[in-house]
Scaffold this active site. Structure first.
Site, PDB file in Angstrom:
ATOM      1  N   ARG A  56       0.854  -1.186   0.000  1.00  0.00           N
ATOM      2  CA  ARG A  56       0.000   0.000   0.000  1.00  0.00           C
ATOM      3  C   ARG A  56       0.887   1.232   0.000  1.00  0.00           C
ATOM      4  O   ARG A  56       1.687   1.440   0.905  1.00  0.00           O
ATOM      5  CB  ARG A  56      -0.881  -0.029   1.255  1.00  0.00           C
ATOM      6  CG  ARG A  56      -1.865   1.105   1.389  1.00  0.00           C
ATOM      7  CD  ARG A  56      -2.815   0.852   2.569  1.00  0.00           C
ATOM      8  NE  ARG A  56      -3.858   1.857   2.600  1.00  0.00           N
ATOM      9  CZ  ARG A  56      -3.748   3.029   3.207  1.00  0.00           C
ATOM     10  NH1 ARG A  56      -2.644   3.344   3.853  1.00  0.00           N
ATOM     11  NH2 ARG A  56      -4.732   3.908   3.170  1.00  0.00           N
ATOM     12  N   SER A 116     -12.608  -3.698   0.612  1.00  0.00           N
ATOM     13  CA  SER A 116     -12.806  -3.169   1.970  1.00  0.00           C
ATOM     14  C   SER A 116     -14.282  -2.929   2.195  1.00  0.00           C
ATOM     15  O   SER A 116     -14.939  -2.295   1.369  1.00  0.00           O
ATOM     16  CB  SER A 116     -12.091  -1.822   2.143  1.00  0.00           C
ATOM     17  OG  SER A 116     -10.709  -1.979   2.021  1.00  0.00           O
ATOM     18  N   LYS A 126      -4.840   4.681   9.651  1.00  0.00           N
ATOM     19  CA  LYS A 126      -5.900   5.053   8.699  1.00  0.00           C
ATOM     20  C   LYS A 126      -6.987   5.756   9.501  1.00  0.00           C
ATOM     21  O   LYS A 126      -7.956   5.160   9.942  1.00  0.00           O
ATOM     22  CB  LYS A 126      -6.429   3.795   7.992  1.00  0.00           C
ATOM     23  CG  LYS A 126      -7.139   4.104   6.689  1.00  0.00           C
ATOM     24  CD  LYS A 126      -7.314   2.847   5.834  1.00  0.00           C
ATOM     25  CE  LYS A 126      -7.807   3.174   4.432  1.00  0.00           C
ATOM     26  NZ  LYS A 126      -9.120   3.801   4.390  1.00  0.00           N
TER      27      LYS A 126
END
Lengths: 210, 210
Positions: free
Chosen positions: A42, A110, A139
């Site tokens: 990521r 997700s 996050k």
């Protein structure tokens, strides 16, 4: 790669910001040696070229250990390195488009609600990343999902469910107790001084649960 | 689409930051009505989903006017909307990888040196974007390319050359005098109050030169 053969138990999502001076690829290698079963690369603020170069290096490691490499968000990078899969959030490429452009690969979605989970399954997702189950510094915009909601989602779908968000060695077992297929961790491995040991400890806790 | 049929004369590169309250798609339509011959959609800080949604809307316009749509940097978006082409900078997907993943499409490469231009041509680029020929506020990190260097690059390659960087109605003709195939503009169209008129004026100046 068939999703049935994938071990989702300890799913590492990368975040280079947690590594300080440590190299990402070296850190991933240690995490795999410790027991990580899946790696998601990521990267949010690098050039496409830099992301590609990192992905090429990470793929060398994951291939050597026969661990699937999933690319977060960026199908261009996933295609360019022939990754094993792509993970899309609700602000990324829609599931159906991802499947069309990346057939015969793992595609994870997700989901933070049952509706999102059911839609993703209906559209052919291979697995779900559900969270954030706990608060997470990596996050901050993540929607909160309670353990009850997580359990409900797990019971409502047939595809593997991986929980994400603030999971660590102290709360892992209560998350696993919901019946999910694995936990996705970032800080609990990459922010630790001894990455191999951290991954090993998590994997041991997971094995106790299964 | 064969590159021989592409009219590179007035190549619009988008920058939503210049539009204020004005809609991007409406602005592109006005620019095309004014004489823009090619549109490159460039987005640097939006989610993949938002970029995709914009690209879908822009493609409706470019298709209706039979104008090629080029996507900047992001092959995933270019694939997802079946764009006519992809434009890659030196920090983006390498040319050879772009060609492999996006065959039979236009691929343009940004070059600011003769070496970069020759390499891109050798690797099969369909056209070159060369600049920045003048200072530009829209891309402050751009390397400067003199008009002499631009002319040298144009004379050294056989593929079309489009100049970019600070080009407007007052300096357009000295840029065209180097023999290039077109000019790429951002502010000279999108930062103008009357987009249609601005594009029309530039296209008239270009026609005088050709």
């Amino acid at each position: 790669m068939s999703e049935n053969k994938v071990d989702y138990s300890l799913y590492l999502v990368t975040d280079r910001g947690l590594l300080g001076e440590r190299d990402l690829v070296d850190s991933i290698e240690l995490a795999i040696q410790g027991g990580v079963t899946l790696v998601q690369l990521r990267e949010k603020s690098v050039s496409t070229l830099k992301f590609l170069q990192l992905a090429i290096r990470v793929k060398e490691i994951t291939s050597r250990f026969h661990i699937p490499l999933i690319i977060n968000d960026r199908l261009d990078i996933a295609l360019a390195v022939d990754a094993d899969g792509l993970h899309v959030g609700q602000d990324d490429l829609p599931m159906l488009k991802a499947r069309e452009l990346f057939p015969n690969k793992l595609i994870g979605v997700s989901a933070s609600t049952l509706a999102e989970a059911l839609l993703a399954q209906e559209q052919g997702a291979d697995y779900l990343g559900v969270g954030a189950v706990f608060s997470t510094a990596t996050k901050t915009d993540a929607t909160k999902v309670s353990l009850d909601q997580l359990e409900l989602i797990k019971k409502s779908v047939t595809i593997p469910v991986v929980a994400i968000g603030g999971i660590n060695s102290t709360n892992l077992q209560q998350v696993m107790a919901t019946g999910i297929d694995g936990v996705s961790v970032v800080s609990a491995i990459l922010a630790q001084e001894n990455i191999l040991k951290a991954a090993k400890q998590l994997q041991e806790l997971i094995k106790e649960e299964f």
